[in-house]
Scaffold this active site. Structure first.
Site, mmCIF file in Angstrom:
data_model
loop_
_atom_site.group_PDB
_atom_site.id
_atom_site.type_symbol
_atom_site.label_atom_id
_atom_site.label_comp_id
_atom_site.label_asym_id
_atom_site.label_seq_id
_atom_site.Cartn_x
_atom_site.Cartn_y
_atom_site.Cartn_z
ATOM 1 N N GLU A 160 0.845 -1.205 0.000
ATOM 2 C CA GLU A 160 0.000 0.000 0.000
ATOM 3 C C GLU A 160 0.877 1.252 0.000
ATOM 4 O O GLU A 160 0.575 2.230 -0.671
ATOM 5 C CB GLU A 160 -0.949 0.013 1.200
ATOM 6 C CG GLU A 160 -1.818 -1.238 1.355
ATOM 7 C CD GLU A 160 -2.557 -1.668 0.105
ATOM 8 O OE1 GLU A 160 -2.879 -0.799 -0.734
ATOM 9 O OE2 GLU A 160 -2.801 -2.880 -0.055
ATOM 10 N N GLU A 172 -1.187 -2.364 -10.155
ATOM 11 C CA GLU A 172 -1.155 -3.538 -9.278
ATOM 12 C C GLU A 172 0.014 -4.483 -9.588
ATOM 13 O O GLU A 172 0.713 -4.921 -8.676
ATOM 14 C CB GLU A 172 -2.496 -4.279 -9.327
ATOM 15 C CG GLU A 172 -3.674 -3.456 -8.776
ATOM 16 C CD GLU A 172 -3.459 -2.933 -7.370
ATOM 17 O OE1 GLU A 172 -2.523 -3.386 -6.673
ATOM 18 O OE2 GLU A 172 -4.233 -2.033 -6.959
HETATM 19 N N1 0A1 Z 1 -5.968 -1.361 -4.447
HETATM 20 C C1 0A1 Z 1 -6.024 -2.280 -3.360
HETATM 21 C C2 0A1 Z 1 -7.001 -3.374 -3.533
HETATM 22 C C3 0A1 Z 1 -8.435 -3.082 -3.285
HETATM 23 C C4 0A1 Z 1 -9.312 -3.085 -4.329
HETATM 24 C C5 0A1 Z 1 -10.649 -2.901 -4.133
HETATM 25 C C6 0A1 Z 1 -11.096 -2.732 -2.856
HETATM 26 O O1 0A1 Z 1 -12.457 -2.592 -2.667
HETATM 27 C C7 0A1 Z 1 -13.155 -3.248 -1.765
HETATM 28 C C8 0A1 Z 1 -10.244 -2.710 -1.794
HETATM 29 C C9 0A1 Z 1 -8.891 -2.875 -2.023
HETATM 30 C C10 0A1 Z 1 -4.677 -2.973 -3.277
HETATM 31 O O2 0A1 Z 1 -4.112 -3.343 -4.299
HETATM 32 O O3 0A1 Z 1 -4.206 -3.192 -2.184
HETATM 33 ZN ZN ZN Z 2 -2.452 -2.850 -4.891
#
Ligand code: 0A1
Ligand code: ZN
Length: 871
Positions: A304, A326
């Site tokens: 994060e 990602e």
């Molecule tokens: N971007 C975050 C992942 C994530 C995606 C969607 C969410 O909605 C419930 C929550 C988190 C990561 O890659 O950690």
């Molecule tokens: Zn992420």
């Protein structure tokens, strides 16, 4: 009424927004049932959009209270507002401001998207499309604005008020209420918006960046749990320091806050300056967290944090580019963990997880390219393919161009795209620019679904001291040789009886890498003075399935002699996998003996690595190796028989190891990799001893459980006992539940262990677990611990021949779908490999999928997964 297949959004239909939003001023009054959001948006026509187009803002479950354009109330016929959108029919041709007041009920928000309450704490989740559940907005990542957020709340209910960016002001607002104003100077898409309000305790420290900025870093947790937040805070500081050294990326605000909440759909979220975490990935103490938990906390905190550059400063143009942030960020967190721990051990863990999750996905109906071309529901694309295969692509790029050029390319990418919403093309362009290379063939990795198969054969000519390797690549289901080939970096070497052959040379191999960019190729090594064993795909240099026919003896030479730790481990895995698929007592004995020699010579010098060598491929991996007609019971029996055999043959050695490691284990618990490695080998040894002799195993595991001073040993012992039916197991489980009755995250481990017991009685056990007072369908961690562990971690019972396992999961999906569609849809992906099961089981799974498909009002999330799974 049947649920229709949801409509698709396509990459090729991307067009820029007709309007942009430069600034957002929010005044949010928190209230349990009637939270008011007063939003002023500074809008302007986008020069790249359609002039004079009507303005459409996204909404989801919103109630509009009032609206004003440039300070004046709007006539009723000038706009349309519904819960799912706001339309302004004739917007001004120049910059204008739109003030929208909406009201929402955070307590009723069970989807955990937008603003909701977790154990009374107000928090938000806006990725991918949750901001539209707070206010009407252009909720797309290429609309980037500067946010100022005033948060007001009851002081007793929410003494802590956090937002994105820097705190600019705080104070009281009447007798019982107070406020805080946060300003984030960095333009960002709405999915990175966050706020938190609640009663929280905190630990904090300062970090000075390479630019000299003093940053206050804090981790907020449920009051009373501050002593479990220290490891996460330390991981924040180590992440900040590492991103400066490894990538030259400093932090860019005065505050960095992490908040742990109990109810969270995913692992964590990288909101600008205010990361919100599933508390499972923050809270740790030796009493409650395992070595694996510590490692996961470190990795996710890092992930994060690293998003601050790869995701936030440089964000995605649209959700098709999800892998841009990602895949890259997973690659970065993997590198961080490798530097913090043992690089080879971490690499093996990465590949195990890729094979367990991504390979089956890529071989089944839910397969998709790393950059999908179409989606019905973006929340279903936070997948192992986008994340983990996406990271493998970045890793291959570094392998191909070399570490220095890779770093230069990353610098270029950040410099060229800072403050922008970028694409995969922008990413590759940076590396093309610094290397002068054409990366268009490499880019096919982003477009082509499926795991390529790489077939290799070797011929040796002793008279000429020459060795020839032939390679063929193919992509299943993609028309074979007519599709253009992928660029596959093949890291390789030749291994002789006494070790790698350093005198062998090949003009096509540079720095140990051969780049296969054709459908077929042949390379020749000279100076090969003895018949070698080829060691291919060292360090797992590309996400492919390798077909290379070697004998067990040749593989055991790699285990003993190869210089590449990954391939040493892989060699043992390959032999074990074949023994699971084709049991053979004589070969199993020879394998056990080879493992014994390996343990004698080096188990104590690298216990973590030795534990991995002893761990057999999982039942899922064995199933994945079979293309069809999978019988999970047969795989289970064969794997258990092999474990038992290894346990019996290796017993004296395993006992010696256990004793030697026990002697080293007197010191207080430390989660560092070396200590964790010793624990993992000891527990792997006990696991095999128990497999070979369940009676002794049960009593030793009970003993280890009783003496355990940390959760790692306690849980390992409980897991071993859980596989041995009898009184000892039930007593141990009951004792554990009693001891940790007030620890939800620990009870999750207890739930999960039981849900994975590979026995027919597990179905009844799960019914009892669901009636346990600590179980609730409203907490995603609890649902995943019981039903997720069953669906993903208990192949024999999930795929029971009578269909009762499928039914259990389907019932849960049906019960959860309207309250929390994201978590329901995720559970449904457990059916992803159903067509590969033997016929009668596949028929039951198909029936169940059709039953789910017929549920009236099924969410888009679940409808999308069902439709694709049924294909
Ligand atoms: N971007 C975050 C992942 C994530 C995606 C969607 C969410 O909605 C419930 C929550 C988190 C990561 O890659 O950690
Ligand atoms: Zn992420």
């Amino acid at each position: 009424m049947r649920t229709e297949t949801p409509p698709l959004i396509r990459l090729e239909e991307y067009r820029p927004s007709d309007y942009l939003i430069d600034r957002v001023d929010l005044d949010i009054r928190l209230d349990p049932h009637a939270t008011r959001i007063d939003a002023t948006l500074a809008l302007r026509p986008n020069p790249a959009g359609r002039a004079g187009a009507p303005l459409h803002l996204d909404g989801d479950d919103l109630r509009l209270v009032s609206v004003a354009l440039d300070g004046a109330a709007l006539a009723a016929d000038a706009y349309t507002a519904t819960p799912s959108g706001f339309g302004l029919h004739a917007p001004p041709g120049q910059p204008f401001s739109l003030r929208l007041v909406t009201e929402i009920d955070p307590t009723a928000n069970t989807k955990l998207m937008g603003l909701y309450r977790s154990n009374g704490v107000y928090c938000t989740q806006c990725e991918a499309d949750g901001f539209r559940r707070i206010t009407y907005f252009l909720d797309r990542p290429d609309v980037m604005a500067v946010y100022t957020t005033r948060i007001e709340a009851d002081r007793a209910e929410a003494p802590v008020l956090l937002g994105n960016g820097n705190l600019v002001e705080s104070g009281s607002a009447g007798t019982d209420r107070h406020f805080a104003i946060w300003h984030d100077p960095h333009p960002k898409p709405a999915y990175l918006f966050a706020l938190v309000g609640g009663r929280l305790g905190q630990v904090e420290t300062r970090f000075t960046t390479m630019e000299g900025r003093a940053v206050t870093c804090a981790v907020y947790v449920e009051p009373g749990k501050e002593d479990r937040a220290g490891y996460a805070l330390d991981a924040v500081i180590r992440s900040m320091r590492w991103d400066e050294t490894a990538f030259g990326r400093p932090y860019d605000l005065d505050a960095f806050n992490v908040v742990a909440v109990s109810d969270f759909n995913m692992g964590a979220m990288e909101n600008k300056g205010l990361n919100i975490f599933n508390d499972k990935y923050v809270l740790a103490s030796p009493e409650t967290a395992t070595d694996g938990d510590y490692a996961a906390i470190e990795a996710i905190i890092a992930h994060e944090y690293f998003h601050n550059w790869s995701g936030n400063r440089v964000t995605c143009r649209d959700w098709f580019q999800l892998c841009l942030k990602e895949g890259l960020t997973v690659f970065r967190d993997q590198e961080f963990s490798s530097d913090m721990r043992s690089r080879p051990v971490h690499r093996i863990a990465e590949v195990r997880s890729l094979r367990a999750r991504q390979f089956p996905e890529d071989a089944g109906p839910l397969r998709h390219p790393v950059r999908p071309r179409a989606y019905a529901e973006i929340n279903n694309f936070y997948t192992a393919t986008v994340y983990d295969k996406g990271a493998e692509i970045v890793r291959m790029l570094r392998t191909l161009i070399g570490a220095d050029a890779f770093r230069a390319g990353m610098d270029r990418y950040f410099a060229d795209n800072d403050g922008r919403a970028a694409t995969v093309e922008d990413f590759l362009a940076a590396f093309a620019a610094v290397t002068g290379r054409d990366l268009s063939a490499f880019a096919r990795w982003y477009e082509r679904p499926g795991t390529p198969r790489l077939t290799a054969t070797m011929a040796y000519d002793p008279a000429a001291s020459r060795c020839t390797l032939r390679f063929t690549q193919s992509l299943p289901g993609e028309g074979g040789r007519d599709t253009p080939p992928l660029v596959i970096p093949v890291a390789l070497g030749l291994v002789g009886a006494a070790g790698p052959l350093s005198g062998a040379t090949c003009p096509d191999v540079r720095d140990g890498i051969f780049v296969l960019d054709r459908a077929e190729a042949e390379i020749v090594f000279d100076g090969v003075t003895e018949e070698p064993v080829p060691s291919l795909m060292r360090d797992f240099s590309a996400p492919v399935r390798l077909d290379l026919a070697l004998t067990d003896a040749q593989r055991m030479r790699l285990l003993a002699q190869d210089s590449d730790p990954f391939n040493r481990w892989q060699a043992a895995q390959d032999v074990a996998l074949r023994l699971i698929l084709e049991p053979d007592p004589a070969r199993a004995y020879a394998f056990a003996e080879a493992l014994g020699r390996f343990l004698d010579s080096e188990a104590l010098s690298d216990p973590a690595f030795a534990a991995l060598v002893l761990a057999l491929p999982s039942e899922g991996e064995a199933a994945d190796a079979l293309l069809s007609d999978v019988d999970p019971d047969a795989i289970h029996r064969a794997r258990f028989a092999l474990r038992a055999h290894l346990g019996q043959v290796l017993r004296p050695r395993l006992e010696r190891l256990d004793a030697a490691l026990a002697a080293a284990d007197d010191a207080a618990y430390s989660p560092d990799a070396a200590s964790a490695g010793r624990r993992s080998l000891r527990n792997a040894a006990l696991d095999l001893i128990a497999a070979g002799d369940p009676e002794t195993g049960a009593s030793r595991a009970a003993d280890r459980l009783a003496r355990a001073t940390n959760m790692t040993d306690r849980l390992a012992a409980l897991g071993i006992l859980a596989l041995i039916p009898g009184q000892a197991r039930e007593e141990a489980l009951a004792g554990f539940a009693e001891r940790f009755a007030d620890e939800p995250l620990v009870l999750d481990k207890w739930f999960a262990i039981q849900a994975q017991i590979p026995e027919p009685g597990t179905l009844d056990r799960i019914a009892r677990l669901k009636a346990h007072p600590a179980f609730t369908m409203t907490n995603p961690n609890r649902v995943r611990a019981v039903v997720g562990s069953f669906a993903f971690g208990n192949p024999t019972q999930f795929a029971r021949a009578d269909g009762a396992g499928f039914s259990l999961v389907a019932d849960t999906v049906a019960a959860l779908d309207s309250a929390n569609p994201q978590v329901a849809a995720r559970l449904l992906t457990a059916f992803g490999s159903w067509r590969r099961l033997e016929k009668s089981r596949a028929a039951k799974a198909g029936e169940m999928l059709n039953r789910i498909k017929a549920i009236p009002g099924l969410s888009r999330d679940s409808a999308d997964i069902v439709a694709r799974t049924l294909g």
